[in-house]
Motif scaffolding. Structure first.
Motif, PDB file in Angstrom:
ATOM      1  N   LEU A   1       0.835  -1.214   0.000  1.00 49.31           N
ATOM      2  CA  LEU A   1       0.000   0.000   0.000  1.00 49.31           C
ATOM      3  C   LEU A   1       0.866   1.260   0.000  1.00 49.31           C
ATOM      4  N   ARG A   2       2.156   1.125   0.374  1.00 47.35           N
ATOM      5  CA  ARG A   2       3.067   2.288   0.361  1.00 47.35           C
ATOM      6  C   ARG A   2       3.295   2.800  -1.049  1.00 47.35           C
ATOM      7  N   SER A   3       2.926   1.998  -2.035  1.00 48.81           N
ATOM      8  CA  SER A   3       2.960   2.470  -3.416  1.00 48.81           C
ATOM      9  C   SER A   3       2.115   3.742  -3.551  1.00 48.81           C
ATOM     10  N   PHE A   4       0.928   3.720  -2.954  1.00 48.92           N
ATOM     11  CA  PHE A   4      -0.006   4.850  -3.045  1.00 48.92           C
ATOM     12  C   PHE A   4       0.409   5.968  -2.093  1.00 48.92           C
ATOM     13  N   VAL A   5       0.906   5.559  -0.909  1.00 43.15           N
ATOM     14  CA  VAL A   5       1.414   6.537   0.060  1.00 43.15           C
ATOM     15  C   VAL A   5       2.533   7.361  -0.587  1.00 43.15           C
TER      16      VAL A   5
ATOM     17  N   GLN B   1      -3.620   5.641  11.000  1.00 46.32           N
ATOM     18  CA  GLN B   1      -4.837   5.999  11.731  1.00 46.32           C
ATOM     19  C   GLN B   1      -6.097   5.469  11.071  1.00 46.32           C
ATOM     20  N   GLY B   2      -6.199   5.658   9.754  1.00 47.75           N
ATOM     21  CA  GLY B   2      -7.467   5.347   9.093  1.00 47.75           C
ATOM     22  C   GLY B   2      -7.426   4.150   8.177  1.00 47.75           C
ATOM     23  N   GLY B   3      -6.316   3.437   8.139  1.00 45.96           N
ATOM     24  CA  GLY B   3      -6.205   2.329   7.208  1.00 45.96           C
ATOM     25  C   GLY B   3      -6.095   2.842   5.783  1.00 45.96           C
ATOM     26  N   PHE B   4      -6.365   1.976   4.806  1.00 48.36           N
ATOM     27  CA  PHE B   4      -6.171   2.351   3.412  1.00 48.36           C
ATOM     28  C   PHE B   4      -7.253   3.301   2.903  1.00 48.36           C
ATOM     29  N   ALA B   5      -8.425   3.339   3.581  1.00 48.71           N
ATOM     30  CA  ALA B   5      -9.564   4.122   3.053  1.00 48.71           C
ATOM     31  C   ALA B   5      -9.209   5.584   2.736  1.00 48.71           C
ATOM     32  N   PRO B   6      -8.590   6.333   3.668  1.00 46.93           N
ATOM     33  CA  PRO B   6      -8.289   7.733   3.327  1.00 46.93           C
ATOM     34  C   PRO B   6      -7.236   7.868   2.222  1.00 46.93           C
ATOM     35  N   ILE B   7      -6.297   6.944   2.182  1.00 47.35           N
ATOM     36  CA  ILE B   7      -5.261   6.966   1.132  1.00 47.35           C
ATOM     37  C   ILE B   7      -5.920   6.693  -0.218  1.00 47.35           C
TER      38      ILE B   7
ATOM     39  N   ALA C   1      -9.043   7.138  -1.061  1.00 48.71           N
ATOM     40  CA  ALA C   1      -9.902   8.260  -1.466  1.00 48.71           C
ATOM     41  C   ALA C   1      -9.065   9.401  -2.038  1.00 48.71           C
ATOM     42  N   ALA C   2      -7.943   9.710  -1.366  1.00 49.50           N
ATOM     43  CA  ALA C   2      -7.074  10.792  -1.848  1.00 49.50           C
ATOM     44  C   ALA C   2      -6.467  10.435  -3.195  1.00 49.50           C
ATOM     45  N   TRP C   3      -6.090   9.180  -3.345  1.00 49.55           N
ATOM     46  CA  TRP C   3      -5.488   8.736  -4.605  1.00 49.55           C
ATOM     47  C   TRP C   3      -6.511   8.854  -5.743  1.00 49.55           C
ATOM     48  N   LEU C   4      -7.724   8.351  -5.499  1.00 45.55           N
ATOM     49  CA  LEU C   4      -8.765   8.391  -6.535  1.00 45.55           C
ATOM     50  C   LEU C   4      -9.105   9.832  -6.931  1.00 45.55           C
ATOM     51  N   ALA C   5      -8.996  10.756  -5.954  1.00 46.85           N
ATOM     52  CA  ALA C   5      -9.324  12.161  -6.227  1.00 46.85           C
ATOM     53  C   ALA C   5      -8.362  12.773  -7.254  1.00 46.85           C
ATOM     54  N   HIS C   6      -7.166  12.181  -7.384  1.00 44.51           N
ATOM     55  CA  HIS C   6      -6.167  12.727  -8.307  1.00 44.51           C
ATOM     56  C   HIS C   6      -5.841  11.768  -9.448  1.00 44.51           C
ATOM     57  N   ALA C   7      -6.646  10.699  -9.583  1.00 48.29           N
ATOM     58  CA  ALA C   7      -6.321   9.652 -10.556  1.00 48.29           C
ATOM     59  C   ALA C   7      -6.533  10.124 -11.994  1.00 48.29           C
ATOM     60  N   ALA C   8      -5.606   9.731 -12.863  1.00 45.07           N
ATOM     61  CA  ALA C   8      -5.740   9.996 -14.298  1.00 45.07           C
ATOM     62  C   ALA C   8      -6.576   8.886 -14.933  1.00 45.07           C
TER      63      ALA C   8
ATOM     64  N   ILE D   1     -12.578  -0.291 -19.070  1.00 46.23           N
ATOM     65  CA  ILE D   1     -12.757   1.030 -18.472  1.00 46.23           C
ATOM     66  C   ILE D   1     -12.181   0.981 -17.056  1.00 46.23           C
ATOM     67  N   PHE D   2     -11.364   1.975 -16.729  1.00 49.24           N
ATOM     68  CA  PHE D   2     -10.760   2.066 -15.396  1.00 49.24           C
ATOM     69  C   PHE D   2     -11.876   2.448 -14.422  1.00 49.24           C
ATOM     70  N   ASP D   3     -12.369   1.439 -13.673  1.00 46.17           N
ATOM     71  CA  ASP D   3     -13.543   1.622 -12.818  1.00 46.17           C
ATOM     72  C   ASP D   3     -13.167   2.250 -11.470  1.00 46.17           C
ATOM     73  N   THR D   4     -12.194   1.650 -10.790  1.00 44.83           N
ATOM     74  CA  THR D   4     -11.766   2.158  -9.478  1.00 44.83           C
ATOM     75  C   THR D   4     -10.542   1.371  -9.042  1.00 44.83           C
ATOM     76  N   ILE D   5     -10.088   1.586  -7.801  1.00 45.92           N
ATOM     77  CA  ILE D   5      -9.138   0.653  -7.197  1.00 45.92           C
ATOM     78  C   ILE D   5      -9.840   0.024  -5.996  1.00 45.92           C
ATOM     79  N   ASP D   6      -9.544  -1.249  -5.761  1.00 52.62           N
ATOM     80  CA  ASP D   6     -10.262  -1.971  -4.699  1.00 52.62           C
ATOM     81  C   ASP D   6      -9.576  -1.745  -3.342  1.00 52.62           C
ATOM     82  N   PRO D   7     -10.124  -2.309  -2.250  1.00 54.34           N
ATOM     83  CA  PRO D   7      -9.555  -2.048  -0.920  1.00 54.34           C
ATOM     84  C   PRO D   7      -8.129  -2.570  -0.728  1.00 54.34           C
ATOM     85  N   SER D   8      -7.630  -3.372  -1.683  1.00 52.43           N
ATOM     86  CA  SER D   8      -6.232  -3.805  -1.580  1.00 52.43           C
ATOM     87  C   SER D   8      -5.337  -2.945  -2.471  1.00 52.43           C
ATOM     88  N   GLY D   9      -5.957  -2.008  -3.216  1.00 54.47           N
ATOM     89  CA  GLY D   9      -5.193  -1.163  -4.128  1.00 54.47           C
ATOM     90  C   GLY D   9      -5.179  -1.679  -5.555  1.00 54.47           C
TER      91      GLY D   9
END
Lengths: 250, 165
Positions: free
Chosen positions: A77-81, A189-195, A197-204, A222-230
Motif C-alpha cells: 500500500l506504500r505504493s499509493f502513500v 490511523q485510518g487504514g487504506f480508506a483515506p489513502i 480516497a485521496a489517490w482516486l481524487a487525483h487519478a488519471a 474502463i478504469f472503474d476504481t481501485i479496490d480495498p487492496s489497491g
C-alpha cells in the motif's frame, strides 16, 4: 535538514551509488533503517522488471528504507502513500496543483507526461516483511527522449521542462520526507480508506478506456476504481476484473 | 508492440499445455485480445487419468514359511486423492495476491531451478503487487523439488509456489 524532517528517520546523502534501492537493501541487511537515502548520481538506475532508469545529476534518486508492521500486501500500500507524498511535495514546491495527476499504481504525471517512477522492494519474513524499500526517481531537470522508453509508454517529461521551476534534489527530499510521514500517519490511523480516497481524487483516466498488460496477457477496459487492496478494477465486456500487477497504457 | 503471429500462438498453446501438466489441471481456457477483431481463444483439456490405484491384496502365503518372512501389513492407501501441493510439508506458499516472477528481470537466470540447494532466507522468486516487488525467501535450507508457478503468471494468497525438502 528541514525543520519538519520526520523524527527518528535517518537522512543519508551519497554523491554516487549503483542504485539507492540496492543501497537500501545493503543497509537493511546490516540492521539499519528507517532512513532516506539520496544519491546525486546512479550508475545502474533501474525501473520495473529491470528497465533502465536514466539517472543524471540534477534529477532525484532516493529510497526510503522502512520496517513496516504487517504483511506484504499491507507493505504494498506504500505504493499509493509514496505517490501521494511525492505529489504533495511537488505541488508545494512548484505551486501548481492541477498539473499533477496519478497513474495506477504510483506514477506521477505532469501535464500528462511521466515525471517520476516509483518502485518498491520488500523482503518477506514469515508472514510479515523484514524491510521495505520505496525507491523514487523524479525527472527534475532532464527527461529521457521518447525513443528511450517503451513504445506506447507515457512520454517522459521533466519538472524544469514543463514548469520552468528548478528544484534541487535535496530540496525535494526535504519536502517529500515529511509528506510521506504525513501520509503514513493517515494510513496508520485510518487504514487504506483515506489513502484510497485521496489517490482516486487525483487519478488519471478514471472512468476512461485503458489497457492493462501483465506478463502474459493484455486486457482492455474502463478504469472503474481501485479496490480495498489497491488493485486496479477494470470494467470489461465480460465483467469486472481485478488486477494487482500490470503495466497500464492509455 | 508484439505482432500477433502464428508461431507465437503455437508457442503460447504449448506453454498452456505445459502449465496444465505441471499444475495437474484438467482444463485451461484463455482468451487473448491482440486488438480489434484479432483475438485468440484457447481451451486445453486433458482426459483425467484414472489415478485410483488398484487395491493390492496380499494373499496369505499358502504355507507358513520361516517367520522371518512375515511381511509387515502393507500400508493400505485409501482411494488415492489428487495430491494437493499446498498441503505438502515442504510447500512454500504465496503470502499475497500478485504476479510471480522466477527471475529478477526478463532475460536473466532464474533465482533457483529444480534440484538447486538453497539456504534459509535465499530469494526463491518475486511476487509483485502494486509495483511492489516482494522477495520470497526460502523458509528453510533444502533442495528445490518442484516449482509450481510459471514466470509472469498470477498467484493467489496461499497458492503453493515451490516444494523445498
Amino acid at each position: 535538514m528541514s525543520a519538519d524532517w520526520p523524527e527518528g528517520v535517518g537522512r543519508v546523502i551519497l554523491a554516487e551509488t549503483d542504485t539507492t534501492l540496492a543501497e537500501a537493501a545493503r543497509r537493511a541487511a546490516l540492521g539499519e533503517g528507517p532512513c532516506w537515502i539520496l544519491a546525486g548520481f546512479q550508475t545502474a538506475g533501474r525501473g520495473r522488471r529491470g528497465r533502465p532508469w536514466v539517472s543524471p545529476r540534477g534529477n532525484f534518486h532516493a529510497t526510503l528504507l522502512m520496517r513496516p508492521k504487517g504483511g506484504p500486501s499491507e507493505a504494498a500500500l506504500r505504493s499509493f502513500v509514496a505517490a501521494l507524498a511525492l505529489r504533495d511535495a511537488l505541488v508545494r514546491l512548484t505551486g501548481l496543483s492541477q498539473a499533477f495527476a496519478l497513474k495506477w499504481p504510483n506514477d506521477l504525471l505532469l501535464n500528462g507526461g511521466k515525471v517520476s517512477g516509483i518502485l518498491l522492494e520488500s523482503l518477506g519474513s514469515q508472514g510479515g516483511v523484514d524491510h521495505l524499500a520505496v525507491g523514487i526517481g523524479v525527472n527534475l531537470i532532464a527527461a529521457p527522449s521518447p525513443d528511450q522508453v517503451e513504445p506506447g509508454a507515457v512520454p517522459p517529461v521533466s519538472v524544469l521542462g514543463e514548469t520552468g521551476v528548478r528544484i534541487a534534489p535535496e530540496a525535494l527530499l526535504d519536502a517529500v520526507a515529511p509528506a510521506f510521514a504525513a501520509q503514513e500517519a493517515a494510513l496508520a490511523q485510518g487504514g487504506f480508506a483515506p489513502i484510497r480516497a485521496a489517490w482516486l481524487a487525483h487519478a488519471a483516466r478514471l472512468g476512461e478506456a485503458i489497457t492493462a498488460r501483465t506478463g502474459t496477457t493484455t486486457r482492455h477496459g474502463i478504469f472503474d476504481t481501485i479496490d480495498p487492496s489497491g488493485a486496479l478494477v477494470l470494467r470489461t465486456p465480460t465483467g469486472l476484473e481485478t488486477i494487482p500487477a500490470a503495466d497500464i497504457h492509455f | 508492440m508484439t505482432k500477433h503471429n502464428h508461431e507465437a500462438d503455437v508457442a503460447f498453446i504449448q506453454a498452456l499445455a505445459e502449465l496444465l501438466n505441471k499444475n495437474e489441471l484438467t482444463e485451461l481456457a484463455v482468451k487473448r485480445e491482440y486488438g480489434e477483431d484479432d483475438s485468440l481463444e484457447v481451451r486445453v483439456v486433458k482426459q483425467a487419468a484414472v489415478v485410483q490405484a488398484a487395491p493390492v491384496s496380499y494373499a496369505p502365503a499358502p504355507m507358513a514359511q520361516a517367520p522371518a518372512h512375515v511381511a509387515a501389513p502393507a500400508p493400505v492407501a485409501g482411494p488415492a486423492s489428487p495430491e494437493d501441493p499446498a498441503q505438502h510439508p515442504g510447500a512454500v506458499t504465496s503470502p499475497m495476491v500478485g504476479t510471480a516472477y522466477l527471475a529478477a528481470e526478463p532475460g536473466t537466470p532464474p533465482f533457483v531451478a529444480v534440484g538447486a540447494v538453497v539456504t534459509e532466507g535465499q530469494t526463491l522468486m518475486i511476487i509483485e503487487a502494486m509495483k511492489t516487488m516482494n522477495h520470497i525467501p526460502a523458509p528453510r535450507a533444502g533442495t528445490v523439488k518442484r516449482i509450481l508457478v510459471t514466470d509472469g503468471t498470477p498467484v493467489e494468497y496461499g497458492s503453493p509456489l515451490m516444494i523445498i525438502e
